[in-house]
Write a protein that holds these residues in place. Sequence first.
Motif, mmCIF file in Angstrom:
data_model
loop_
_atom_site.group_PDB
_atom_site.id
_atom_site.type_symbol
_atom_site.label_atom_id
_atom_site.label_comp_id
_atom_site.label_asym_id
_atom_site.label_seq_id
_atom_site.Cartn_x
_atom_site.Cartn_y
_atom_site.Cartn_z
ATOM 1 N N GLY A 150 0.644 -1.128 0.063
ATOM 2 C CA GLY A 150 0.026 0.020 -0.019
ATOM 3 C C GLY A 150 0.924 1.219 0.013
ATOM 4 N N SER A 151 1.945 1.314 0.367
ATOM 5 C CA SER A 151 2.908 2.433 0.403
ATOM 6 C C SER A 151 4.572 2.055 0.364
ATOM 7 N N PRO A 152 5.000 2.988 0.140
ATOM 8 C CA PRO A 152 6.634 2.801 0.159
ATOM 9 C C PRO A 152 7.217 2.398 1.512
ATOM 10 N N GLU A 153 6.265 2.631 2.455
ATOM 11 C CA GLU A 153 6.879 2.378 3.952
ATOM 12 C C GLU A 153 6.645 0.873 4.159
ATOM 13 N N GLU A 154 5.628 0.348 3.510
ATOM 14 C CA GLU A 154 5.199 -1.192 3.661
ATOM 15 C C GLU A 154 6.337 -1.755 2.787
ATOM 16 N N ASP A 155 6.738 -1.355 1.747
ATOM 17 C CA ASP A 155 7.733 -1.764 1.017
ATOM 18 C C ASP A 155 9.087 -2.013 1.714
ATOM 19 N N ALA A 156 9.370 -1.180 2.657
ATOM 20 C CA ALA A 156 10.629 -1.122 3.449
ATOM 21 C C ALA A 156 10.492 -2.033 4.152
ATOM 22 N N ILE A 157 9.189 -2.297 4.930
ATOM 23 C CA ILE A 157 9.072 -3.337 5.875
ATOM 24 C C ILE A 157 9.200 -4.605 5.269
ATOM 25 N N LEU A 158 8.683 -4.692 4.136
ATOM 26 C CA LEU A 158 8.937 -6.140 3.573
ATOM 27 C C LEU A 158 10.258 -6.270 3.460
ATOM 28 N N ALA A 159 10.938 -5.359 2.806
ATOM 29 C CA ALA A 159 12.506 -5.806 2.673
ATOM 30 C C ALA A 159 13.084 -6.138 3.951
ATOM 31 N N ALA A 160 12.843 -5.459 5.115
ATOM 32 C CA ALA A 160 13.635 -5.633 6.272
ATOM 33 C C ALA A 160 12.814 -7.180 6.880
ATOM 34 N N ALA A 161 11.564 -7.394 6.711
ATOM 35 C CA ALA A 161 11.077 -8.807 6.853
ATOM 36 C C ALA A 161 11.776 -9.913 6.004
ATOM 37 N N LEU A 162 12.013 -9.668 4.806
ATOM 38 C CA LEU A 162 13.016 -10.607 4.184
ATOM 39 C C LEU A 162 14.129 -10.972 4.819
ATOM 40 N N PHE A 216 7.244 -18.098 5.380
ATOM 41 C CA PHE A 216 7.592 -16.640 4.865
ATOM 42 C C PHE A 216 6.009 -15.884 5.154
ATOM 43 N N GLN A 217 4.865 -16.600 4.740
ATOM 44 C CA GLN A 217 3.582 -15.727 4.633
ATOM 45 C C GLN A 217 3.350 -15.827 6.246
ATOM 46 N N ASN A 218 3.553 -16.881 6.936
ATOM 47 C CA ASN A 218 3.134 -16.451 8.530
ATOM 48 C C ASN A 218 4.112 -15.415 9.154
ATOM 49 N N PHE A 219 5.397 -15.494 8.730
ATOM 50 C CA PHE A 219 6.393 -14.581 9.232
ATOM 51 C C PHE A 219 5.875 -13.062 9.080
ATOM 52 N N TRP A 220 5.569 -12.882 7.669
ATOM 53 C CA TRP A 220 5.083 -11.497 7.363
ATOM 54 C C TRP A 220 3.586 -11.176 7.880
ATOM 55 N N GLU A 221 2.886 -12.166 7.892
ATOM 56 C CA GLU A 221 1.633 -11.550 8.914
ATOM 57 C C GLU A 221 1.949 -11.084 10.314
ATOM 58 N N LEU A 254 15.461 -14.580 6.814
ATOM 59 C CA LEU A 254 16.627 -15.495 6.616
ATOM 60 C C LEU A 254 17.647 -15.390 7.650
ATOM 61 N N SER A 255 17.678 -14.412 8.283
ATOM 62 C CA SER A 255 18.632 -14.221 9.480
ATOM 63 C C SER A 255 18.192 -15.158 10.579
ATOM 64 N N GLU A 256 16.781 -14.996 10.886
ATOM 65 C CA GLU A 256 16.212 -15.913 12.015
ATOM 66 C C GLU A 256 16.501 -17.342 11.602
ATOM 67 N N HIS A 257 16.496 -17.895 10.383
ATOM 68 C CA HIS A 257 16.644 -19.510 10.204
ATOM 69 C C HIS A 257 17.912 -19.520 10.299
ATOM 70 N N ASP A 267 19.263 -26.725 4.524
ATOM 71 C CA ASP A 267 17.966 -26.492 3.937
ATOM 72 C C ASP A 267 17.550 -25.238 4.368
ATOM 73 N N TYR A 268 18.057 -24.186 3.441
ATOM 74 C CA TYR A 268 17.791 -22.684 3.388
ATOM 75 C C TYR A 268 16.731 -22.453 2.407
ATOM 76 N N PRO A 269 15.796 -21.318 2.562
ATOM 77 C CA PRO A 269 14.907 -20.736 1.648
ATOM 78 C C PRO A 269 15.702 -20.457 0.417
ATOM 79 N N GLN A 270 15.186 -20.787 -0.758
ATOM 80 C CA GLN A 270 15.349 -20.422 -1.843
ATOM 81 C C GLN A 270 14.354 -19.184 -2.508
ATOM 82 N N MET A 271 14.786 -18.049 -2.814
ATOM 83 C CA MET A 271 13.802 -17.105 -3.160
ATOM 84 C C MET A 271 14.287 -16.057 -4.002
ATOM 85 N N MET A 272 13.332 -15.543 -4.878
ATOM 86 C CA MET A 272 13.666 -14.560 -5.591
ATOM 87 C C MET A 272 12.531 -13.576 -5.312
ATOM 88 N N VAL A 273 12.939 -12.224 -5.399
ATOM 89 C CA VAL A 273 11.963 -11.084 -5.304
ATOM 90 C C VAL A 273 11.559 -10.297 -6.632
#
Length: 84
Positions: free
Chosen positions: A11-23, A70-75, A27-30, A39-45
Motif C-alpha cells: 500500500g505504500s513505500p513504507e510497507e515496501d521497506a517493511i517487507l525488505a526488512a522482513a525478508l 514466510f507468509q506466516n512470518f510476514w503476517e 533469513l537471518s532468523e532461520h 535446508d535454507y529458503p531459496q527465493m527471488m523477489v
Amino acid sequence: MSDIIVDLALGSPEEDAILAAALDAFLSEHITRNPACDDYPQMMVRTAVCPMGNMHKEIIFQSQKWAEAFQNFWEVQKLQTSAA
C-alpha cells in the motif's frame, strides 16, 4: 518442481521497506536458529506493477514449506509494525 509465488500488494513505500526488512529478518532468523542446517529458503523477489498502477512484490520460492513459513512470518511482522 514448480515455483510457488507469494503475491503481496503493497500500500505504500513504507510497507515496501517493511517487507525488505522482513525478508532479511526471515533469513537471518532461520540461519541463526539452524546454523548447521543445509535446508535454507531459496527465493527471488520481483516487483510488479498492475495496470491500475499499484505495486506488488512477488516472492518466488522453490518450496511450499518456505512459502508458507514466510507468509506466516510476514503476517506477524505486519501486526507488530501496525501495533507500534
